[in-house]
Design a protein around this motif. Sequence first.
Motif, PDB file in Angstrom:
ATOM      1  N   THR A 145       0.812  -1.220   0.000  1.00  0.00           N
ATOM      2  CA  THR A 145       0.000   0.000   0.000  1.00  0.00           C
ATOM      3  C   THR A 145       0.843   1.266   0.000  1.00  0.00           C
ATOM      4  O   THR A 145       0.334   2.347  -0.297  1.00  0.00           O
ATOM      5  N   GLU A 146       2.137   1.132   0.307  1.00  0.00           N
ATOM      6  CA  GLU A 146       3.000   2.311   0.281  1.00  0.00           C
ATOM      7  C   GLU A 146       3.401   2.687  -1.143  1.00  0.00           C
ATOM      8  O   GLU A 146       3.864   3.808  -1.402  1.00  0.00           O
ATOM      9  N   SER A 147       3.238   1.771  -2.080  1.00  0.00           N
ATOM     10  CA  SER A 147       3.543   2.060  -3.481  1.00  0.00           C
ATOM     11  C   SER A 147       2.458   2.968  -4.057  1.00  0.00           C
ATOM     12  O   SER A 147       1.273   2.847  -3.730  1.00  0.00           O
ATOM     13  N   PHE A 148       2.879   3.866  -4.977  1.00  0.00           N
ATOM     14  CA  PHE A 148       1.916   4.819  -5.540  1.00  0.00           C
ATOM     15  C   PHE A 148       2.416   5.288  -6.908  1.00  0.00           C
ATOM     16  O   PHE A 148       3.621   5.417  -7.148  1.00  0.00           O
ATOM     17  N   GLY A 149       1.448   5.554  -7.813  1.00  0.00           N
ATOM     18  CA  GLY A 149       1.787   6.082  -9.128  1.00  0.00           C
ATOM     19  C   GLY A 149       0.528   6.517  -9.858  1.00  0.00           C
ATOM     20  O   GLY A 149      -0.589   6.342  -9.365  1.00  0.00           O
ATOM     21  N   ILE A 150       0.709   7.115 -11.013  1.00  0.00           N
ATOM     22  CA  ILE A 150      -0.396   7.584 -11.834  1.00  0.00           C
ATOM     23  C   ILE A 150      -0.414   6.766 -13.137  1.00  0.00           C
ATOM     24  O   ILE A 150       0.609   6.636 -13.808  1.00  0.00           O
ATOM     25  N   ILE A 151      -1.590   6.245 -13.482  1.00  0.00           N
ATOM     26  CA  ILE A 151      -1.736   5.424 -14.680  1.00  0.00           C
ATOM     27  C   ILE A 151      -1.988   6.323 -15.896  1.00  0.00           C
ATOM     28  O   ILE A 151      -2.876   7.181 -15.891  1.00  0.00           O
ATOM     29  N   GLU A 152      -1.181   6.147 -16.915  1.00  0.00           N
ATOM     30  CA  GLU A 152      -1.337   6.866 -18.175  1.00  0.00           C
ATOM     31  C   GLU A 152      -1.119   5.892 -19.332  1.00  0.00           C
ATOM     32  O   GLU A 152      -0.645   4.770 -19.131  1.00  0.00           O
ATOM     33  N   ASN A 167       3.288   5.981 -13.925  1.00  0.00           N
ATOM     34  CA  ASN A 167       4.335   6.995 -13.805  1.00  0.00           C
ATOM     35  C   ASN A 167       4.403   7.575 -12.397  1.00  0.00           C
ATOM     36  O   ASN A 167       3.569   7.295 -11.545  1.00  0.00           O
ATOM     37  N   LYS A 168       5.447   8.422 -12.224  1.00  0.00           N
ATOM     38  CA  LYS A 168       5.650   9.143 -10.953  1.00  0.00           C
ATOM     39  C   LYS A 168       5.823   8.198  -9.771  1.00  0.00           C
ATOM     40  O   LYS A 168       5.359   8.439  -8.662  1.00  0.00           O
ATOM     41  N   ILE A 169       6.509   7.096 -10.024  1.00  0.00           N
ATOM     42  CA  ILE A 169       6.818   6.151  -8.943  1.00  0.00           C
ATOM     43  C   ILE A 169       8.102   6.601  -8.262  1.00  0.00           C
ATOM     44  O   ILE A 169       9.109   6.886  -8.917  1.00  0.00           O
ATOM     45  N   ASP A 170       8.075   6.670  -6.958  1.00  0.00           N
ATOM     46  CA  ASP A 170       9.268   7.066  -6.212  1.00  0.00           C
ATOM     47  C   ASP A 170      10.392   6.069  -6.473  1.00  0.00           C
ATOM     48  O   ASP A 170      10.162   4.861  -6.565  1.00  0.00           O
ATOM     49  N   GLU A 171      11.610   6.594  -6.582  1.00  0.00           N
ATOM     50  CA  GLU A 171      12.744   5.713  -6.900  1.00  0.00           C
ATOM     51  C   GLU A 171      13.005   4.695  -5.802  1.00  0.00           C
ATOM     52  O   GLU A 171      13.626   3.656  -6.045  1.00  0.00           O
ATOM     53  N   ASN A 172      12.546   4.964  -4.595  1.00  0.00           N
ATOM     54  CA  ASN A 172      12.720   4.024  -3.483  1.00  0.00           C
ATOM     55  C   ASN A 172      11.524   3.086  -3.308  1.00  0.00           C
ATOM     56  O   ASN A 172      11.513   2.258  -2.401  1.00  0.00           O
ATOM     57  N   ASP A 173      10.550   3.245  -4.171  1.00  0.00           N
ATOM     58  CA  ASP A 173       9.350   2.390  -4.100  1.00  0.00           C
ATOM     59  C   ASP A 173       9.749   0.940  -4.380  1.00  0.00           C
ATOM     60  O   ASP A 173      10.551   0.664  -5.261  1.00  0.00           O
ATOM     61  N   LYS A 174       9.164   0.010  -3.656  1.00  0.00           N
ATOM     62  CA  LYS A 174       9.509  -1.407  -3.785  1.00  0.00           C
ATOM     63  C   LYS A 174       8.684  -2.134  -4.853  1.00  0.00           C
ATOM     64  O   LYS A 174       8.722  -3.373  -4.927  1.00  0.00           O
ATOM     65  N   ARG A 219       9.992  -2.346 -15.159  1.00  0.00           N
ATOM     66  CA  ARG A 219      10.193  -1.089 -14.431  1.00  0.00           C
ATOM     67  C   ARG A 219      11.422  -0.400 -14.999  1.00  0.00           C
ATOM     68  O   ARG A 219      12.470  -1.019 -15.173  1.00  0.00           O
ATOM     69  N   GLN A 220      11.268   0.909 -15.287  1.00  0.00           N
ATOM     70  CA  GLN A 220      12.341   1.676 -15.901  1.00  0.00           C
ATOM     71  C   GLN A 220      12.520   3.003 -15.168  1.00  0.00           C
ATOM     72  O   GLN A 220      11.620   3.467 -14.459  1.00  0.00           O
ATOM     73  N   VAL A 221      13.665   3.610 -15.381  1.00  0.00           N
ATOM     74  CA  VAL A 221      13.928   4.935 -14.807  1.00  0.00           C
ATOM     75  C   VAL A 221      13.155   5.961 -15.620  1.00  0.00           C
ATOM     76  O   VAL A 221      13.199   5.975 -16.852  1.00  0.00           O
ATOM     77  N   GLY A 222      12.420   6.827 -14.922  1.00  0.00           N
ATOM     78  CA  GLY A 222      11.616   7.849 -15.579  1.00  0.00           C
ATOM     79  C   GLY A 222      12.255   9.221 -15.497  1.00  0.00           C
ATOM     80  O   GLY A 222      13.487   9.360 -15.495  1.00  0.00           O
ATOM     81  N   ASP A 223      11.409  10.251 -15.429  1.00  0.00           N
ATOM     82  CA  ASP A 223      11.875  11.648 -15.367  1.00  0.00           C
ATOM     83  C   ASP A 223      11.871  12.160 -13.937  1.00  0.00           C
ATOM     84  O   ASP A 223      11.065  11.740 -13.100  1.00  0.00           O
ATOM     85  N   PHE A 224      12.766  13.097 -13.679  1.00  0.00           N
ATOM     86  CA  PHE A 224      12.806  13.835 -12.405  1.00  0.00           C
ATOM     87  C   PHE A 224      12.861  12.902 -11.199  1.00  0.00           C
ATOM     88  O   PHE A 224      12.019  12.939 -10.296  1.00  0.00           O
ATOM     89  N   MET A 225      13.819  11.998 -11.232  1.00  0.00           N
ATOM     90  CA  MET A 225      14.094  11.114 -10.087  1.00  0.00           C
ATOM     91  C   MET A 225      12.927  10.171  -9.775  1.00  0.00           C
ATOM     92  O   MET A 225      12.742   9.744  -8.639  1.00  0.00           O
ATOM     93  N   THR A 226      12.136   9.864 -10.787  1.00  0.00           N
ATOM     94  CA  THR A 226      11.028   8.915 -10.591  1.00  0.00           C
ATOM     95  C   THR A 226      11.208   7.736 -11.536  1.00  0.00           C
ATOM     96  O   THR A 226      12.023   7.769 -12.456  1.00  0.00           O
ATOM     97  N   HIS A 227      10.419   6.708 -11.301  1.00  0.00           N
ATOM     98  CA  HIS A 227      10.452   5.521 -12.144  1.00  0.00           C
ATOM     99  C   HIS A 227       9.111   5.336 -12.857  1.00  0.00           C
ATOM    100  O   HIS A 227       8.094   5.896 -12.448  1.00  0.00           O
ATOM    101  N   THR A 228       9.159   4.556 -13.908  1.00  0.00           N
ATOM    102  CA  THR A 228       7.961   4.233 -14.697  1.00  0.00           C
ATOM    103  C   THR A 228       7.850   2.716 -14.831  1.00  0.00           C
ATOM    104  O   THR A 228       8.841   2.040 -15.106  1.00  0.00           O
ATOM    105  N   ALA A 229       6.631   2.216 -14.645  1.00  0.00           N
ATOM    106  CA  ALA A 229       6.380   0.776 -14.776  1.00  0.00           C
ATOM    107  C   ALA A 229       5.467   0.531 -15.972  1.00  0.00           C
ATOM    108  O   ALA A 229       4.489   1.252 -16.185  1.00  0.00           O
TER     109      ALA A 229
END
Length: 281
Positions: free
Chosen positions: A193-200, A211-218, A246-256
């Motif tokens: 439940t600590e994981s979070f992101g926006i679906i696009e 998108n907008k997944i924190d880089e420390n998100d598990k 899972r890939q590295v995204g923009d502005f210190m975030t990750h994308t799945a």
Amino acid sequence: MRNKRLFILMIGLIVFIALMGFTLGRTRLTWPEKFINDAFGTAQGALYRPVGAVADFFRDLGRLSDVYKENEQLRQTVAQYTQDQIRFNRLEADNKRLQEELDFTERQKQLDDYRYLIAQVVGSTSNPYEKTIKINLGSNDGLKEQMAVRTVDGLVGLVSHVSTFTSTVTLITELDVDTAKGTPVSATVVGKTESFGIIEYDEVTQTLQMNKIDENDKLAEGDIVMTSGIGSIFPQGIIIGTVKDRQVGDFMTHTAIITPAAKLDHLREVFVIVVPDMDGP
């Protein structure tokens, strides 16, 4: 004259008796008898073969007619069997699908207090720039815009237009937060439940992304993504899909990269979710 006839009859009888006595005591034929028998046998054979061939021909014609009738009956039987098999398979598939949907609604009653209105998909747009489907429920059935739509498998989209008897559903692949029609889908992960992101939806790669997944998100490959309930548009707990990469995204975030759970290209029945505070006139 009368005695002459009697005499000839007597001579004929004597000759007949003599011939009978002569032939009864013999086991071998004379050459005239052999000639007569051979000639008669040859003539009989010459006549028998064509007559037999003609008889066989007409007999074969009769058999062919019977075989043709039998083949026609078999062909009709096979065609009817094929149609019955197709009809049976379709009914069996429909029954299985409807049973799964019934089981789904029964399970959901134990998980949440949402109401699920089942709708038939009656059409879809051919516009490649706006993928929508049309369902056979409308305002007369209590539908409103911004209601979430799903299948047994997962999230489909959002009700975007409502008529009296039908409604238009915009698919999740069209819910782009960067456009005027966009509606953000906030998501989390089952068991995390600590994981979070926006679906696009990325039209370039034609993939569903978180998108907008924190880089420390598990969040990891294979995780099941669901709606978080944040934003009050999409109810919490609707399965969206499975993390494929899972890939590295923009502005210190990750994308799945997400594989959608719902089969968006094969929609037949869907559920419109009625949240309690939306259930009204």
